[in-house]
Design an enzyme around this catalytic site. Structure first.
Site, short mmCIF file in Angstrom:
data_model
loop_
_atom_site.label_atom_id
_atom_site.label_comp_id
_atom_site.label_asym_id
_atom_site.label_seq_id
_atom_site.Cartn_x
_atom_site.Cartn_y
_atom_site.Cartn_z
N GLU A 143 -27.15 -6.39 7.39
CA GLU A 143 -26.29 -7.08 6.42
C GLU A 143 -26.80 -6.94 4.99
O GLU A 143 -28.00 -6.82 4.75
CB GLU A 143 -26.16 -8.57 6.77
CG GLU A 143 -27.44 -9.36 6.66
CD GLU A 143 -27.24 -10.84 6.96
OE1 GLU A 143 -26.29 -11.44 6.40
OE2 GLU A 143 -28.01 -11.39 7.75
N GLU A 240 -22.07 -19.84 9.27
CA GLU A 240 -23.48 -19.87 8.91
C GLU A 240 -23.61 -20.61 7.57
O GLU A 240 -23.84 -20.02 6.53
CB GLU A 240 -24.06 -18.45 8.80
CG GLU A 240 -25.58 -18.45 8.70
CD GLU A 240 -26.16 -17.08 8.37
OE1 GLU A 240 -27.21 -16.75 8.93
OE2 GLU A 240 -25.56 -16.36 7.55
#
Length: 258
Positions: A143, A240
């Site tokens: 990511e 998240e």
């Protein structure tokens, strides 16, 4: 409507990790992810997940000193051996937990190391992880993390990450996109998602700024989730975020069925 998962490293932290699986299931989640599960025996976590009837869809590889402000393991040219050890540990946990994806955190630039060699090291390590975990049917992601919250991160935009993935050139390695990090980098979300979704295996989200639950910031998350449907995204969207108060009180967005 996307499929939503709960990140148990940030949600339900009012409870010990093994108890968070049942809490997530009670809140309506069918799947969870864990950033770093390594403080608990994998069989204990697997038993808790099975009892709650939730899938563990993703974990991170161990990242060395990254979360304490260090350079991490995956991109540092002098840390190849520790990365391989982390890969072995992550591989073992992923198998025992029945995980479908393992995320590799790229790490920070070490100013004493050549930047190009740092990116090459990351690409090589991603290819290694992709090859190794493919044997177990486990997909590898990486990511882009914004360089405001994590200064010096090796890949802070999808464009930078895409260049690394192109060099890794492994079919078992894909992008993970976090809507919060994209917003922190002031990227135009609709165009960015349209461009990079074909390379993306997993999505995470939090509102921005603040990294709290949907509705606490400026991101039009309901519109973004609808766009993901339009673009044909069929993967998971993992919550998240850090609840502004308690986890349960933060879940109005889920009960409203975004």
């Amino acid at each position: 409507m996307p499929r939503f998962a709960a990140n148990l490293s940030l949600l339900f932290t009012e409870l010990p990790l093994p108890a968070r699986f049942a809490a997530a299931a009670a809140a309506g989640f069918d799947a969870v992810e864990i950033q770093f599960p390594y403080d608990y025996p994998a069989p204990l976590l697997r038993t808790a997940a099975d009892a709650a009837a939730v899938d563990i869809i993703l974990i991170n590889l161990p990242a060395g000193d990254l979360m304490a402000g260090g350079y991490g393991l995956a991109s540092h040219p002098a840390r190849t051996a520790p990365f391989r050890a982390a890969l072995a540990e992550g591989e073992r946990y992923a198998q025992l937990l029945g995980v479908r994806m393992v995320n590799v955190l790229a790490g920070r630039f070490d100013p004493q190391q050549d930047a190009a060699q740092t990116r090459q090291t990351l690409a090589a390590n991603l290819a290694l992880a992709g090859e190794r975990l493919a044997m177990h049917g486990i997909h590898v992601t990486c990511e882009a993390i914004n360089n405001l919250d994590m200064p010096g991160f090796v890949a802070s935009t999808p464009a930078e990450l895409a260049a690394v993935l192109a060099e890794a050139a492994h079919p078992n390695v894909s992008m993970q996109l976090d809507l919060y990090h994209l917003a922190r980098m002031q990227l135009e979300l609709a165009g960015t998602l349209a461009q990079y979704l074909p390379q993306t295996a997993h999505i995470q989200f939090a509102d921005c700024p603040g990294r709290h639950e949907p509705g606490t910031g400026t991101l039009p998350l309901a519109q973004i989730f609808a766009l993901l449907d339009e673009l044909g995204y069929t993967g998971w969207c993992a919550a998240e975020y850090r609840p502004a108060t308690s986890t349960v009180s933060s879940l109005h967005w889920l009960t409203a069925r975004y």
